[in-house]
Design an enzyme around this catalytic site. Structure first.
Site, PDB file in Angstrom:
ATOM      1  N   CYS A  45       0.813  -1.229   0.000  1.00 42.30           N
ATOM      2  CA  CYS A  45       0.000   0.000   0.000  1.00 42.30           C
ATOM      3  C   CYS A  45       0.844   1.277   0.000  1.00 42.30           C
ATOM      4  O   CYS A  45       0.389   2.323  -0.472  1.00 42.30           O
ATOM      5  CB  CYS A  45      -0.955  -0.007   1.187  1.00 42.30           C
ATOM      6  SG  CYS A  45      -0.195  -0.500   2.734  1.00 42.30           S
TER       7      CYS A  45
ATOM      8  N   HIS B 196      -1.864   6.965   3.786  1.00 44.05           N
ATOM      9  CA  HIS B 196      -0.412   6.935   4.027  1.00 44.05           C
ATOM     10  C   HIS B 196       0.215   8.201   3.435  1.00 44.05           C
ATOM     11  O   HIS B 196       0.020   8.511   2.250  1.00 44.05           O
ATOM     12  CB  HIS B 196       0.219   5.719   3.343  1.00 44.05           C
ATOM     13  CG  HIS B 196      -0.118   4.398   3.972  1.00 44.05           C
ATOM     14  ND1 HIS B 196      -0.817   4.263   5.155  1.00 44.05           N
ATOM     15  CD2 HIS B 196       0.177   3.124   3.585  1.00 44.05           C
ATOM     16  CE1 HIS B 196      -0.955   2.980   5.457  1.00 44.05           C
ATOM     17  NE2 HIS B 196      -0.362   2.266   4.514  1.00 44.05           N
TER      18      HIS B 196
HETATM   19  N1  LIG Z   1      -4.781  -2.894   5.364  1.00 44.98           N
HETATM   20  C1  LIG Z   1      -4.168  -2.362   4.311  1.00 44.98           C
HETATM   21  O1  LIG Z   1      -4.090  -1.115   4.146  1.00 44.98           O
HETATM   22  C2  LIG Z   1      -3.530  -3.249   3.279  1.00 44.98           C
HETATM   23  C3  LIG Z   1      -3.032  -2.644   2.139  1.00 44.98           C
HETATM   24  C4  LIG Z   1      -2.426  -3.430   1.153  1.00 44.98           C
HETATM   25  C5  LIG Z   1      -2.341  -4.801   1.330  1.00 44.98           C
HETATM   26  N2  LIG Z   1      -2.810  -5.382   2.465  1.00 44.98           N
HETATM   27  C6  LIG Z   1      -2.743  -6.846   2.554  1.00 44.98           C
HETATM   28  O2  LIG Z   1      -4.065  -7.330   2.279  1.00 44.98           O
HETATM   29  C7  LIG Z   1      -4.377  -8.480   3.075  1.00 44.98           C
HETATM   30  C8  LIG Z   1      -5.605  -8.189   3.928  1.00 44.98           C
HETATM   31  O3  LIG Z   1      -5.309  -7.081   4.789  1.00 44.98           O
HETATM   32  P1  LIG Z   1      -6.350  -6.560   5.876  1.00 44.98           P
HETATM   33  O4  LIG Z   1      -5.788  -5.302   6.393  1.00 44.98           O
HETATM   34  O5  LIG Z   1      -7.738  -6.590   5.337  1.00 44.98           O
HETATM   35  O6  LIG Z   1      -6.207  -7.732   6.988  1.00 44.98           O
HETATM   36  P2  LIG Z   1      -7.272  -8.195   8.090  1.00 44.98           P
HETATM   37  O7  LIG Z   1      -8.179  -7.068   8.424  1.00 44.98           O
HETATM   38  O8  LIG Z   1      -6.476  -8.791   9.180  1.00 44.98           O
HETATM   39  O9  LIG Z   1      -8.122  -9.344   7.305  1.00 44.98           O
HETATM   40  C9  LIG Z   1      -7.597 -10.614   7.009  1.00 44.98           C
HETATM   41  C10 LIG Z   1      -8.682 -11.467   6.356  1.00 44.98           C
HETATM   42  O10 LIG Z   1      -8.133 -12.782   6.072  1.00 44.98           O
HETATM   43  C11 LIG Z   1      -9.085 -13.752   6.527  1.00 44.98           C
HETATM   44  N3  LIG Z   1      -8.427 -15.024   6.864  1.00 44.98           N
HETATM   45  C12 LIG Z   1      -7.408 -15.241   7.728  1.00 44.98           C
HETATM   46  N4  LIG Z   1      -7.117 -16.573   7.772  1.00 44.98           N
HETATM   47  C13 LIG Z   1      -7.975 -17.180   6.908  1.00 44.98           C
HETATM   48  C14 LIG Z   1      -8.182 -18.535   6.503  1.00 44.98           C
HETATM   49  N5  LIG Z   1      -7.433 -19.522   6.994  1.00 44.98           N
HETATM   50  N6  LIG Z   1      -9.136 -18.816   5.590  1.00 44.98           N
HETATM   51  C15 LIG Z   1      -9.908 -17.812   5.079  1.00 44.98           C
HETATM   52  N7  LIG Z   1      -9.765 -16.509   5.427  1.00 44.98           N
HETATM   53  C16 LIG Z   1      -8.815 -16.200   6.334  1.00 44.98           C
HETATM   54  C17 LIG Z   1      -9.689 -13.117   7.759  1.00 44.98           C
HETATM   55  O11 LIG Z   1     -10.895 -13.784   8.105  1.00 44.98           O
HETATM   56  P3  LIG Z   1     -11.300 -13.949   9.678  1.00 44.98           P
HETATM   57  O12 LIG Z   1     -11.549 -12.555  10.164  1.00 44.98           O
HETATM   58  O13 LIG Z   1     -12.503 -14.791   9.642  1.00 44.98           O
HETATM   59  O14 LIG Z   1     -10.128 -14.592  10.332  1.00 44.98           O
HETATM   60  C18 LIG Z   1      -9.909 -11.688   7.250  1.00 44.98           C
HETATM   61  O15 LIG Z   1     -11.080 -11.658   6.463  1.00 44.98           O
HETATM   62  C19 LIG Z   1      -3.108  -8.775   3.887  1.00 44.98           C
HETATM   63  O16 LIG Z   1      -2.345  -9.749   3.208  1.00 44.98           O
HETATM   64  C20 LIG Z   1      -2.392  -7.428   3.924  1.00 44.98           C
HETATM   65  O17 LIG Z   1      -0.994  -7.562   4.085  1.00 44.98           O
HETATM   66  C21 LIG Z   1      -3.424  -4.631   3.427  1.00 44.98           C
END
Ligand SMILES: NC(=O)c1ccc[n+]([C@@H]2O[C@H](COP(=O)([O-])OP(=O)(O)OC[C@H]3O[C@@H](n4cnc5c(N)ncnc54)[C@H](OP(=O)(O)O)[C@@H]3O)[C@@H](O)[C@H]2O)c1
Length: 348
Positions: free
Chosen positions: A143, A237
């Site tokens: 990001c 950011h």
């Molecule tokens: N936040 C940002 O600004 C951002 C920006 C760019 C990229 N990213 C990347 O995008 C991804 C998501 O980020 P986020 O911020 O949305 O993270 P998050 O809020 O922690 O969400 C993670 C998601 O993954 C799911 N998950 C985890 N283990 C799983 C499994 N075994 N099977 C199916 N689903 C599973 C979770 O479901 P449960 O809640 O049910 O566990 C939740 O829906 C990450 O890889 C992160 O590095 C994030």
């Protein structure tokens, strides 16, 4: 007819933005939602800790969440999976025939996985066909890298870019819901985000590099160093950027390079493309996250604070801002999928 899609990691912060922005999308229709096993079988509207403004979209509120299936039921998936789940699930889904547009870092540096910001390098997308899979994985950059790449690409194209030094002030939501306590950060900052500076240093040259058909990718020869901090801002950011150009530029020429930049041919016509793409602020108090992160529905980038650093007119500093959950994650991945669709890559 819109193409049915699955959202992987639908309950997380990025997954919520996918639900919001894919509801009513003209090319894609949400058909399945996947999250961790504890949410399986529960309607999305009941399981999700909704953090977006407004209510849970009607299109997804009553859809039952599924645990990760053996095989996807849709030809396309948008992935907002945690890094661990991404590493386990995405490649088998792509091997079995799905196109996966992912935000996780797992596959970003795989040689045949395009790392795409459509306006800069949407022409890298056809390389996804070389993965030796029935489907494909297409990655969104980190990001922080996305906003940086969009601010630098117009300057690299026009004046050449020798190197950049970046200090990032990254929003709380960049850490995701699973990072728990970081979401509550107030009156403090975290001076180091593990692994983030390395991601920027690797990903930026890949995005700004050349990727001809039938040739190995050539990363851009740009020196990148970064210091990455977490700050108590909910979303957006902000980056303090120093650059060394190959050729001298005036302040007016730099402004003009940014404001006239639309990116690769056709990128500005994509359904979600923001207009303008880059906002240049002359007010010394801009850009600021609360006021400016939502420009272009979160897909535009802001730059300001342009300052010449020496008499050569090759060294400059500026500040840039972009929305981490939208341009830096779900919104960017949807724009990339629109570009893949425009290029005929999703026809089968
Ligand atoms: N936040 C940002 O600004 C951002 C920006 C760019 C990229 N990213 C990347 O995008 C991804 C998501 O980020 P986020 O911020 O949305 O993270 P998050 O809020 O922690 O969400 C993670 C998601 O993954 C799911 N998950 C985890 N283990 C799983 C499994 N075994 N099977 C199916 N689903 C599973 C979770 O479901 P449960 O809640 O049910 O566990 C939740 O829906 C990450 O890889 C992160 O590095 C994030």
């Amino acid at each position: 007819m819109p193409i049915p899609v699955t959202i992987l990691g639908a309950t997380g912060l990025v997954g919520q933005v996918f639900c919001e922005r894919l509801s009513g999308h003209p090319l894609f229709k949400i058909a399945a939602l996947v999250a961790g096993p504890e949410s399986a079988g529960i309607p999305y509207g009941e399981a999700v800790q909704w953090r977006r403004p407004g209510p849970v979209p009607a299109e997804v509120a009553a859809l039952s969440i599924a645990a990760a299936p053996e095989r996807l039921s849709t030809p396309i998936a948008f992935s907002a999976l945690s890094p661990e789940a991404s590493a386990r699930l995405e490649a088998p889904y792509a091997d079995a025939g799905a196109w996966i547009f992912t935000n996780a870092s797992t596959h970003r540096m795989d040689p045949d996985v395009p790392l795409v910001v459509p306006e800069i390098n949407g022409d890298h997308l056809p390389r996804a066909l070389n993965q030796g899979r029935t489907g494909a994985i297409v990655a969104n950059p980190n990001c922080t890298t996305v906003g940086l790449a969009l601010a630098l690409a117009p300057l690299q194209r026009r004046f050449g870019l020798q190197g950049t030094r970046v200090v990032s002030l990254q929003a709380r939501s960049g850490a995701g819901l699973q990072a728990g306590q970081l979401m509550e950060l107030t009156d403090d900052l975290i001076p180091h985000i593990t692994g983030e500076a390395q991601k920027i240093a690797l990903e930026l040259p890949k995005i700004l590099g050349q990727w001809e058909p039938n040739a190995p990718p050539t990363p851009a020869a740009v020196e990148v160093t970064a210091t990455c901090m977490r700050v108590p801002v909910p979303h957006g950011h902000t980056l303090c950027v120093d650059i060394t150009l190959e050729n001298a530029a005036t302040e007016r020429e730099l402004h003009e390079a940014w404001t006239s930049f639309e990116g690769l041919s056709g990128a500005a016509t994509l359904h979600s493309a923001p207009r303008p793409l880059i906002h240049v602020d002359s007010d010394p108090d801009a850009p600021r996250p609360a006021a400016h992160r939502d420009r272009g529905e979160g897909l535009a980038v802001s730059v300001g604070g342009l300052t010449r650093l020496d008499a050569s007119r090759r060294r400059w500093s500026f500040v840039t801002l972009s929305h981490n959950l939208i341009r830096g994650a779900a919104g960017g991945a949807i724009l990339t999928a629109e570009d893949a669709h425009r290029r005929g890559l999703l026809d089968d």
